[in-house]
Design a protein around this motif. Structure first.
Motif, PDB file in Angstrom:
ATOM      1  N   ARG A  66       7.112   4.484  -5.220  1.00 62.49           N
ATOM      2  CA  ARG A  66       7.503   3.179  -5.755  1.00 62.49           C
ATOM      3  C   ARG A  66       7.800   3.273  -7.246  1.00 62.49           C
ATOM      4  O   ARG A  66       8.703   2.586  -7.756  1.00 62.49           O
ATOM      5  N   LEU A 124      12.108  -0.675  -1.966  1.00 59.98           N
ATOM      6  CA  LEU A 124      10.842  -1.230  -2.457  1.00 59.98           C
ATOM      7  C   LEU A 124      10.220  -2.155  -1.426  1.00 59.98           C
ATOM      8  O   LEU A 124       9.009  -2.126  -1.182  1.00 59.98           O
ATOM      9  N   SER A 174       8.762  -0.078   1.438  1.00 60.54           N
ATOM     10  CA  SER A 174       7.596   0.732   1.075  1.00 60.54           C
ATOM     11  C   SER A 174       6.387  -0.099   0.669  1.00 60.54           C
ATOM     12  O   SER A 174       5.265   0.432   0.633  1.00 60.54           O
ATOM     13  N   GLU A 233       1.795   0.834   0.216  1.00 59.82           N
ATOM     14  CA  GLU A 233       0.919   0.707  -0.949  1.00 59.82           C
ATOM     15  C   GLU A 233      -0.184  -0.316  -0.690  1.00 59.82           C
ATOM     16  O   GLU A 233      -1.326  -0.141  -1.124  1.00 59.82           O
TER      17      GLU A 233
END
Length: 319
Positions: free
Chosen positions: A271, A251, A254, A258
């Motif tokens: 996610r 998370l 990544s 996003e």
């Protein structure tokens, strides 16, 4: 349950590289137009990126970058149309041969041809390090799709040649940070493969790897590379999810995807998968729903991704 996707085998064959020492990173000389195309790809505007790549090819017909970027955009389209939701995550694993694959292969061949021309014309002096890199990327593109189509022998042939080219690029310029993307993936996967795959690697004479070294190299590509940071972050997050079950770390890796490219539903989707694995149902549903209201510009890719989002929501009892 771990998912053995096509990617580890492909990269093992296409990027059998030795480890490199940490050096001050150097960037590829990429024009603003090329960087803009990369941003289009990662924003989810695959159709626009392909159109822009065509213009770049017209403006720089003798340089491989325009053809490489078109192939890269098509590669993401292939990912979208091939991915399936399985074992709690969306990922491209296998797909059949398609007539449309030929154009992708033609682009990869063009990247190789133009790079080789520049290498020959320069007399193999240090300024051609980037062209060895591009040539290796062209072979890697070939190996990637052949691997997805489960054509192992031909993937291996292109993979071995990619290895040779990328090693040469590093010999000419050890500071080329983008090369760490391939090196890092190889080191990670070679240390993660099943015992059967490791035995195959042994008989093929492909060197082993080190997972932690691979993560370090991917991190350098992410922080200092020019054309590989986003893919480096994307695949590192998938690796941490799929093989290490380090969902919190994935998370964290990544999150910038996003944040920088909020219009791309793929980055919300991966996610959502991670939140689901952490039993954070509300956050998972929120991520999936954020993905559902974003759309890729390529209709076929968007249709497949929206189907993945729907199945992902259903897995959590949501609509």
């Amino acid at each position: 349950m771990l998912t053995r996707t096509f990617l580890p085998a492909t990269f093992l064959l296409l990027l059998a590289l030795c480890s490199s020492q940490v050096c001050p990173a150097q960037r590829l000389n990429v024009t603003p137009a090329a960087q803009s195309i990369l941003d289009q790809i990662y924003s989810g505007d695959l159709a626009g990126a392909i159109d822009s790549a065509h213009k770049l090819q017209q403006d720089r017909p003798d340089h491989p970058i325009g053809y490489l970027l078109e192939a890269e955009a098509i590669s993401w389209r292939i990912w979208c149309t091939s991915a399936e939701f399985k074992y709690g995550m969306s990922y491209a694993r296998r797909r059949a041969k398609l007539p449309s694959d030929q154009h992708y292969f033609d682009l990869a061949s063009k990247v190789i041809q133009l790079s080789e021309h520049h290498i020959a014309a320069s007399g193999d002096t240090p300024p051609t390090a980037d062209m060895h890199f591009y040539a290796g990327m062209g072979d890697a593109l070939m190996a990637r799709l052949y691997g997805l189509r489960a054509e192992t022998r031909i993937a291996a042939r292109y993979g071995v040649r990619a290895r040779e080219r990328l090693i040469r690029a590093q010999a000419l310029d050890p500071d080329l940070a983008d090369a760490d993307f391939g090196i890092g993936l190889y080191n990670y996967y070679a240390d993660t493969l099943s015992s059967i795959a490791k035995m195959l690697r042994f008989f093929m004479g492909i060197p082993g790897g080190n997972k932690q070294e691979g993560i370090r190299e991917l991190s350098r590509a992410i922080s200092d590379g020019t054309i590989t940071p986003v893919e480096g972050r994307f695949y590192l997050a998938l690796c941490l999810h799929n093989y290490d079950q380090k969902y919190e770390q994935a998370l964290e890796v990544s999150a910038p995807l996003e944040q920088k490219y909020p219009s791309n539903p793929i980055f919300h989707l991966i996610r959502g998968d991670l939140y689901a694995k952490l039993a954070r149902k509300d956050q998972a549903i929120g991520a999936y729903r954020a993905a559902a209201v974003r759309h890729l510009s390529d209709p076929e890719s968007d249709s497949h991704v929206q189907a993945l989002i729907h199945v992902s929501l259903q897995s959590l009892g949501a609509n």
